[in-house]
Design a protein around this motif. Structure first.
Motif, mmCIF file in Angstrom:
data_model
loop_
_atom_site.group_PDB
_atom_site.id
_atom_site.type_symbol
_atom_site.label_atom_id
_atom_site.label_comp_id
_atom_site.label_asym_id
_atom_site.label_seq_id
_atom_site.Cartn_x
_atom_site.Cartn_y
_atom_site.Cartn_z
ATOM 1 N N THR A 9 16.309 107.080 74.470
ATOM 2 C CA THR A 9 15.920 105.894 75.671
ATOM 3 C C THR A 9 16.303 106.407 76.975
ATOM 4 O O THR A 9 16.647 107.451 77.242
ATOM 5 C CB THR A 9 17.051 104.892 75.016
ATOM 6 O OG1 THR A 9 18.175 105.419 75.470
ATOM 7 C CG2 THR A 9 16.831 104.434 73.889
ATOM 8 N N LEU A 10 15.776 105.615 77.880
ATOM 9 C CA LEU A 10 16.032 105.801 79.187
ATOM 10 C C LEU A 10 17.718 106.179 79.372
ATOM 11 O O LEU A 10 18.222 107.040 80.081
ATOM 12 C CB LEU A 10 15.788 104.807 80.064
ATOM 13 C CG LEU A 10 16.189 104.688 81.584
ATOM 14 C CD1 LEU A 10 15.429 105.892 82.281
ATOM 15 C CD2 LEU A 10 15.674 103.594 82.182
ATOM 16 N N GLU A 70 8.040 103.478 73.565
ATOM 17 C CA GLU A 70 7.433 102.638 74.278
ATOM 18 C C GLU A 70 6.503 102.918 75.607
ATOM 19 O O GLU A 70 5.631 102.411 76.061
ATOM 20 C CB GLU A 70 8.555 101.662 75.064
ATOM 21 C CG GLU A 70 9.088 101.035 74.105
ATOM 22 C CD GLU A 70 10.474 100.110 74.449
ATOM 23 O OE1 GLU A 70 10.425 99.232 75.558
ATOM 24 O OE2 GLU A 70 11.672 100.218 73.926
ATOM 25 N N LEU A 71 6.916 104.213 75.992
ATOM 26 C CA LEU A 71 6.166 104.914 77.172
ATOM 27 C C LEU A 71 5.179 105.920 76.555
ATOM 28 O O LEU A 71 4.641 106.220 77.859
ATOM 29 C CB LEU A 71 6.961 105.450 78.233
ATOM 30 C CG LEU A 71 8.116 104.586 78.687
ATOM 31 C CD1 LEU A 71 9.142 105.283 79.643
ATOM 32 C CD2 LEU A 71 7.552 103.213 79.581
ATOM 33 N N LEU A 120 11.359 106.286 75.490
ATOM 34 C CA LEU A 120 10.903 107.101 76.142
ATOM 35 C C LEU A 120 9.588 107.347 75.259
ATOM 36 O O LEU A 120 8.595 107.495 76.021
ATOM 37 C CB LEU A 120 11.663 108.224 76.457
ATOM 38 C CG LEU A 120 12.682 108.086 77.454
ATOM 39 C CD1 LEU A 120 13.463 109.316 77.602
ATOM 40 C CD2 LEU A 120 12.420 107.240 78.730
ATOM 41 N N VAL A 128 5.868 103.143 86.848
ATOM 42 C CA VAL A 128 6.889 102.593 85.812
ATOM 43 C C VAL A 128 8.093 102.206 86.322
ATOM 44 O O VAL A 128 8.513 102.942 87.470
ATOM 45 C CB VAL A 128 7.190 103.877 85.070
ATOM 46 C CG1 VAL A 128 8.374 103.632 84.025
ATOM 47 C CG2 VAL A 128 6.173 104.604 84.185
ATOM 48 N N LEU A 169 12.621 99.331 83.899
ATOM 49 C CA LEU A 169 13.039 99.783 82.520
ATOM 50 C C LEU A 169 14.202 99.351 82.272
ATOM 51 O O LEU A 169 15.274 99.332 83.260
ATOM 52 C CB LEU A 169 12.680 101.160 82.406
ATOM 53 C CG LEU A 169 11.142 101.642 82.773
ATOM 54 C CD1 LEU A 169 11.209 103.504 82.504
ATOM 55 C CD2 LEU A 169 10.338 100.999 81.923
ATOM 56 N N MET A 170 14.481 99.109 81.133
ATOM 57 C CA MET A 170 16.062 98.894 80.602
ATOM 58 C C MET A 170 16.660 100.250 79.916
ATOM 59 O O MET A 170 15.775 100.992 79.738
ATOM 60 C CB MET A 170 15.982 97.692 79.418
ATOM 61 C CG MET A 170 15.264 96.271 79.966
ATOM 62 S SD MET A 170 16.186 95.700 81.237
ATOM 63 C CE MET A 170 17.417 95.152 80.386
ATOM 64 N N GLU A 171 17.649 100.366 79.948
ATOM 65 C CA GLU A 171 18.385 101.655 79.495
ATOM 66 C C GLU A 171 18.139 101.692 77.902
ATOM 67 O O GLU A 171 17.985 102.743 77.545
ATOM 68 C CB GLU A 171 19.796 101.467 79.546
ATOM 69 C CG GLU A 171 20.283 101.676 80.986
ATOM 70 C CD GLU A 171 21.688 102.182 81.157
ATOM 71 O OE1 GLU A 171 22.132 102.904 80.568
ATOM 72 O OE2 GLU A 171 22.417 101.859 82.290
ATOM 73 N N GLU A 172 17.607 100.562 77.325
ATOM 74 C CA GLU A 172 17.079 100.576 75.847
ATOM 75 C C GLU A 172 15.702 101.089 75.609
ATOM 76 O O GLU A 172 15.227 101.236 74.694
ATOM 77 C CB GLU A 172 17.444 99.241 75.152
ATOM 78 C CG GLU A 172 18.893 99.072 75.330
ATOM 79 C CD GLU A 172 19.306 98.423 76.547
ATOM 80 O OE1 GLU A 172 18.464 97.750 77.284
ATOM 81 O OE2 GLU A 172 20.454 98.169 76.936
ATOM 82 N N THR A 173 14.900 101.393 76.901
ATOM 83 C CA THR A 173 13.526 101.438 76.695
ATOM 84 C C THR A 173 13.545 102.718 76.090
ATOM 85 O O THR A 173 13.951 103.857 76.366
ATOM 86 C CB THR A 173 12.967 101.773 78.124
ATOM 87 O OG1 THR A 173 13.012 100.528 78.853
ATOM 88 C CG2 THR A 173 11.525 102.073 77.987
ATOM 89 N N GLU A 186 12.940 106.960 86.684
ATOM 90 C CA GLU A 186 11.977 106.059 86.629
ATOM 91 C C GLU A 186 10.876 106.488 87.737
ATOM 92 O O GLU A 186 9.707 106.677 87.258
ATOM 93 C CB GLU A 186 12.209 104.507 87.149
ATOM 94 C CG GLU A 186 13.052 103.776 86.122
ATOM 95 C CD GLU A 186 13.028 102.273 86.481
ATOM 96 O OE1 GLU A 186 12.719 101.904 87.671
ATOM 97 O OE2 GLU A 186 13.495 101.610 85.812
#
Length: 88
Positions: free
Chosen positions: A69-70, A34-35, A31, A22, A25-29, A11
């Motif tokens: 994802t993250l 969404e970002l 990258l 930033v 964030l969730m692990e499902e974000t 992050e």
């Protein structure tokens, strides 16, 4: 490195390369979706994470699935940390 610490490290790297805060964030974000992560931002994030964790990442060996994802990127970094620890 514990999972939560690793997620915070990623992050922080994302905040640096995206030049905006930033957090949370969730692990499902996603990258990219969404970002709005760009390929240039990916390289910056990799360098920051390498410096923070002591791993070495070959961008050529990085697959798009590792960056979806993250959580998927954290999985990749954890595997790289284990591989480097095993090589020592």
């Amino acid at each position: 490195m514990e999972r939560q610490e690793l997620l915070r490290t990623i992050e922080k790297a994302l905040s640096e390369v995206l030049e905006r805060p930033v957090g949370g964030l969730m692990e499902e974000t996603a990258l990219f979706d969404e970002l709005q992560l760009t390929s240039i931002a990916v390289l910056g994030m990799l360098m920051s994470v390498e410096e923070a964790t002591g791993i070495s990442v070959d961008p050529e060996g990085l697959d798009i699935d590792h960056l979806r994802t993250l959580g998927s990127f954290a999985d990749y970094v954890e595997a790289a940390i284990r591989a480097e620890e095993g090589a020592s």
